[in-house]
Write a protein that holds these residues in place. Structure first.
Motif, PDB file in Angstrom:
ATOM      1  N   ILE A  15     -30.487  -6.527   4.445  1.00  0.00           N
ATOM      2  CA  ILE A  15     -29.396  -5.757   4.171  1.00  0.00           C
ATOM      3  C   ILE A  15     -29.023  -5.529   2.687  1.00  0.00           C
ATOM      4  N   PRO A  16     -28.886  -4.341   2.263  1.00  0.00           N
ATOM      5  CA  PRO A  16     -28.983  -4.047   0.853  1.00  0.00           C
ATOM      6  C   PRO A  16     -27.429  -4.448   0.441  1.00  0.00           C
ATOM      7  N   PRO A  17     -27.520  -4.828  -0.881  1.00  0.00           N
ATOM      8  CA  PRO A  17     -26.300  -5.034  -1.406  1.00  0.00           C
ATOM      9  C   PRO A  17     -25.041  -4.030  -1.438  1.00  0.00           C
ATOM     10  N   GLY A  18     -24.037  -4.386  -1.378  1.00  0.00           N
ATOM     11  CA  GLY A  18     -22.921  -3.213  -1.153  1.00  0.00           C
ATOM     12  C   GLY A  18     -22.756  -2.648   0.284  1.00  0.00           C
ATOM     13  N   ARG A  19     -23.678  -3.180   1.089  1.00  0.00           N
ATOM     14  CA  ARG A  19     -23.498  -2.690   2.558  1.00  0.00           C
ATOM     15  C   ARG A  19     -23.448  -4.071   3.412  1.00  0.00           C
ATOM     16  N   ALA A  20     -23.074  -3.827   4.574  1.00  0.00           N
ATOM     17  CA  ALA A  20     -22.935  -4.711   5.464  1.00  0.00           C
ATOM     18  C   ALA A  20     -23.456  -4.551   6.950  1.00  0.00           C
ATOM     19  N   ALA A  21     -23.823  -5.324   7.813  1.00  0.00           N
ATOM     20  CA  ALA A  21     -24.398  -4.971   9.239  1.00  0.00           C
ATOM     21  C   ALA A  21     -23.378  -5.905  10.016  1.00  0.00           C
ATOM     22  N   THR A  22     -23.476  -5.419  11.404  1.00  0.00           N
ATOM     23  CA  THR A  22     -22.815  -6.282  12.338  1.00  0.00           C
ATOM     24  C   THR A  22     -23.622  -7.314  12.984  1.00  0.00           C
ATOM     25  N   VAL A  50     -26.972 -14.733  17.272  1.00  0.00           N
ATOM     26  CA  VAL A  50     -27.018 -14.445  15.688  1.00  0.00           C
ATOM     27  C   VAL A  50     -26.109 -15.305  14.906  1.00  0.00           C
ATOM     28  N   GLY A  51     -24.855 -15.434  15.411  1.00  0.00           N
ATOM     29  CA  GLY A  51     -23.754 -16.140  14.778  1.00  0.00           C
ATOM     30  C   GLY A  51     -24.053 -17.672  15.032  1.00  0.00           C
ATOM     31  N   ALA A  85     -18.367  -8.643  12.123  1.00  0.00           N
ATOM     32  CA  ALA A  85     -18.374  -8.450  13.697  1.00  0.00           C
ATOM     33  C   ALA A  85     -18.137  -6.680  13.413  1.00  0.00           C
ATOM     34  N   ALA A  86     -18.209  -6.269  15.042  1.00  0.00           N
ATOM     35  CA  ALA A  86     -18.224  -4.980  15.440  1.00  0.00           C
ATOM     36  C   ALA A  86     -17.008  -4.241  14.823  1.00  0.00           C
ATOM     37  N   GLY A  87     -17.119  -2.965  14.419  1.00  0.00           N
ATOM     38  CA  GLY A  87     -15.586  -2.327  14.225  1.00  0.00           C
ATOM     39  C   GLY A  87     -15.482  -2.506  12.545  1.00  0.00           C
ATOM     40  N   GLY A  88     -15.949  -3.205  12.083  1.00  0.00           N
ATOM     41  CA  GLY A  88     -15.949  -3.640  10.408  1.00  0.00           C
ATOM     42  C   GLY A  88     -14.861  -4.845  10.397  1.00  0.00           C
ATOM     43  N   ARG A  89     -14.786  -5.673  11.212  1.00  0.00           N
ATOM     44  CA  ARG A  89     -13.966  -6.784  11.287  1.00  0.00           C
ATOM     45  C   ARG A  89     -14.623  -7.791  10.572  1.00  0.00           C
ATOM     46  N   LEU A  90     -13.874  -8.586   9.933  1.00  0.00           N
ATOM     47  CA  LEU A  90     -14.560 -10.114   9.224  1.00  0.00           C
ATOM     48  C   LEU A  90     -15.563 -10.869  10.194  1.00  0.00           C
ATOM     49  N   GLY A  91     -14.838 -11.059  11.315  1.00  0.00           N
ATOM     50  CA  GLY A  91     -15.770 -11.922  12.158  1.00  0.00           C
ATOM     51  C   GLY A  91     -15.301 -13.250  11.748  1.00  0.00           C
TER      52      GLY A  91
END
Length: 123
Positions: free
Chosen positions: A14-21, A38-39, A57-63
């Motif tokens: 994962i590159p900096p400034g980006r995020a993945a679920t 994974v968690g 988490a999905a939808g851009g939530r923190l998880g």
DNA sequence: ATCATGACATGTT
DNA sequence: TAACATGCCATGA
């Protein structure tokens, strides 16, 4: 390569400034439905250099995050990812990898039989 | 429409 | 077995 190692590698990709679920990471690791795994791996494994804070988490939530979700939020903010009410702003842009689109094609064929009289809790 | 809850699906430990 | 830093869907408020 064990699944755990694959997950670690995917997270490091994962590159900096980006995020993945978690789901995306699981997919990259070869197990599209292994988000929970994974968690689980994340918690058990604290490999250095593994930016778990970029995994959301999905939808851009923190998880979730071990004991300190605020720290995760701070780390993401430090990379330029800001949040809004618990959701990542412009999540569609910071998301990685770029997913084309998905729509509701997920049929799952399942929900399987859902055993009679079990699913419709309905009222 | 958004948020909260319930339930099941999936994979590893 | 059950637990878990999840995901998706359905329903209710």
């Amino acid at each position: 390569m064990p699944f755990t190692a694959r997950v670690l590698t995917a997270v490091r990709r994962i590159p900096p400034g980006r995020a993945a679920t978690y789901g995306d990471i699981a997919a990259l690791a070869g197990r599209p439905r292994a988000a929970r795994a994974v968690g689980n791996i994340a918690r058990d494994s604290r490999a250095p250099g593994t930016p778990w804070h970029r995994v959301v988490a999905a939808g851009g939530r923190l998880g979730g995050f071990g004991g300190n979700p605020a720290m995760k939020r701070a780390l993401l903010a430090a990379e330029g990812i800001r949040m809004a009410g618990g959701r990542i702003r412009d999540w569609c842009r910071v998301r990685w990898p770029g997913r084309p689109a998905d729509r509701k094609a997920r049929n799952r064929a399942a929900r399987k039989s859902v055993s009679p009289g079990k699913r419709p809790p309905g009222k």
